[in-house]
Design a protein around this motif. Structure first.
Motif, PDB file in Angstrom:
ATOM      1  N   ARG A  11      43.468   8.217  10.684  1.00  0.00           N
ATOM      2  CA  ARG A  11      41.963   8.665  10.520  1.00  0.00           C
ATOM      3  C   ARG A  11      41.220   7.375  11.105  1.00  0.00           C
ATOM      4  O   ARG A  11      41.211   6.352  10.970  1.00  0.00           O
ATOM      5  N   MET A  13      36.906   6.374  12.117  1.00  0.00           N
ATOM      6  CA  MET A  13      35.584   6.247  11.744  1.00  0.00           C
ATOM      7  C   MET A  13      34.655   6.240  12.976  1.00  0.00           C
ATOM      8  O   MET A  13      35.053   5.242  13.533  1.00  0.00           O
ATOM      9  N   GLY A  14      33.987   7.352  13.248  1.00  0.00           N
ATOM     10  CA  GLY A  14      33.006   7.258  14.271  1.00  0.00           C
ATOM     11  C   GLY A  14      31.759   6.492  14.552  1.00  0.00           C
ATOM     12  O   GLY A  14      31.511   5.846  13.398  1.00  0.00           O
ATOM     13  N   GLY A  16      29.042   7.157  13.765  1.00  0.00           N
ATOM     14  CA  GLY A  16      27.888   7.764  12.741  1.00  0.00           C
ATOM     15  C   GLY A  16      28.536   7.653  11.468  1.00  0.00           C
ATOM     16  O   GLY A  16      27.834   8.379  10.555  1.00  0.00           O
ATOM     17  N   GLY A  17      29.627   7.366  11.174  1.00  0.00           N
ATOM     18  CA  GLY A  17      30.375   7.154  10.201  1.00  0.00           C
ATOM     19  C   GLY A  17      31.313   8.400   9.869  1.00  0.00           C
ATOM     20  O   GLY A  17      31.720   8.540   8.730  1.00  0.00           O
ATOM     21  N   ASN A  18      31.275   9.253  10.826  1.00  0.00           N
ATOM     22  CA  ASN A  18      32.137  10.362  10.295  1.00  0.00           C
ATOM     23  C   ASN A  18      33.453  10.243  10.534  1.00  0.00           C
ATOM     24  O   ASN A  18      34.274   9.346  11.538  1.00  0.00           O
ATOM     25  N   ILE A  19      34.303  10.732   9.874  1.00  0.00           N
ATOM     26  CA  ILE A  19      35.952  10.178   9.627  1.00  0.00           C
ATOM     27  C   ILE A  19      36.441  11.594  10.395  1.00  0.00           C
ATOM     28  O   ILE A  19      36.172  12.648  10.069  1.00  0.00           O
ATOM     29  N   SER A  20      37.352  11.407  11.349  1.00  0.00           N
ATOM     30  CA  SER A  20      38.124  12.489  11.952  1.00  0.00           C
ATOM     31  C   SER A  20      39.708  12.152  12.012  1.00  0.00           C
ATOM     32  O   SER A  20      40.258  10.821  12.156  1.00  0.00           O
TER      33      SER A  20
END
Length: 264
Positions: A11, A13-14, A16-20
């Motif tokens: 997991r 975190m990008g 911008g705070g997006n988790i993928s």
């Protein structure tokens, strides 16, 4: 070295705070991955070093719960195992003999406000389903009377994991569950060595170490120290080339063998 299969998922975190979900093979220095800090709390720690092997390497596939699910690492990669088949380690009175340095609160919720009871020794961890944080690494006990207690977790090289062992996997709210190892097979695959800000990273739903020796954080501390002193130095051309040569050297396995003779 202790490497993850490049197809393993973490997991991340990008910016911008997006988790993928990201494959280990796509990770780069500076990326942030879900890890567990010294208090056992989850955080997204920065990768300070990553090396993709230039050839396929021997790997171990640890199959879980009679499903298609498996973990894949190099054979000397250290895996936290509950009720492992190898003997449980016991220590004498002094916690100073604790080379790996793991201490965890036993059967106490860190959120409850109560002072936790510490289990201290070579390797230890919470029971599956216990409330509170996952693991407390590199923590010190409040006193020595808790030292030398029987422990129920071991860090084992992946090549020593057996059927019937249980691997810590992450459930909702970061609760831990032990999944049973139903089969262990040998393979070969592309693999990548990563060092994050913390030594324990969630990979393919399980909490796995980034360690390949029982020297604990002594193995990864130099990388973090250099990155702290000179951010990005590990990616500088001459430094990166030197580290790549070391990571690809057959002598590295022999060095790790002798390190384990000292610390294990």
């Amino acid at each position: 070295s202790g490497c993850f299969a490049s197809s393993s998922r973490v997991r991340a975190m990008g910016p911008g705070g997006n988790i993928s979900s990201v494959s280990v093979g796509d990770l780069r220095a500076g990326d942030r991955v879900l890890s567990y800090n010294s208090l056992g709390s989850p955080e997204f720690s920065k990768i300070v070093f990553a090396h993709q092997h230039t050839r396929r390497v021997a790997t171990v596939r640890i199959h879980l719960d009679n499903s298609t699910e498996y973990l894949e690492t190099t054979p000397n990669h250290l895996i936290p195992i509950l009720e492992a088949s190898a003997p449980v380690v016991r220590h004498a009175a002094s916690c100073k003999s604790n080379s790996v340095g793991i201490a965890v609160p036993a059967s106490s919720s860190l959120e409850s406000g109560r002072t936790p009871t510490w289990i201290v020794g070579h390797q230890s961890a919470l029971h599956p389903g216990d409330p509170g944080s996952l693991l407390g690494f590199l923590s010190l006990p409040r006193n020595n009377r808790d030292c030398g207690r029987k422990l129920e977790i071991e860090l084992l090289p992946a090549g020593e994991v057996k059927e019937g062992d249980r691997v810590y996997t992450v459930g909702p709210n970061h609760r831990m569950h032990g999944k049973v190892v139903t089969r262990v097979s040998k393979s070969d695959f592309w693999a990548k060595y990563i060092i994050a800000g913390q030594d324990f990273v969630m990979v393919d739903g399980a909490v796995l170490s980034a360690l390949s020796t029982f020297s604990g954080s002594l193995e990864t501390l130099p990388f973090r120290f250099l990155d702290w002193m000179l951010p990005g130095v590990l990616q500088w051309g001459p430094v990166a080339a030197s580290l790549a040569a070391v990571m690809e050297s057959p002598a590295l396995i022999e060095i790790e063998y002798y390190v384990n003779q000292v610390f294990r």
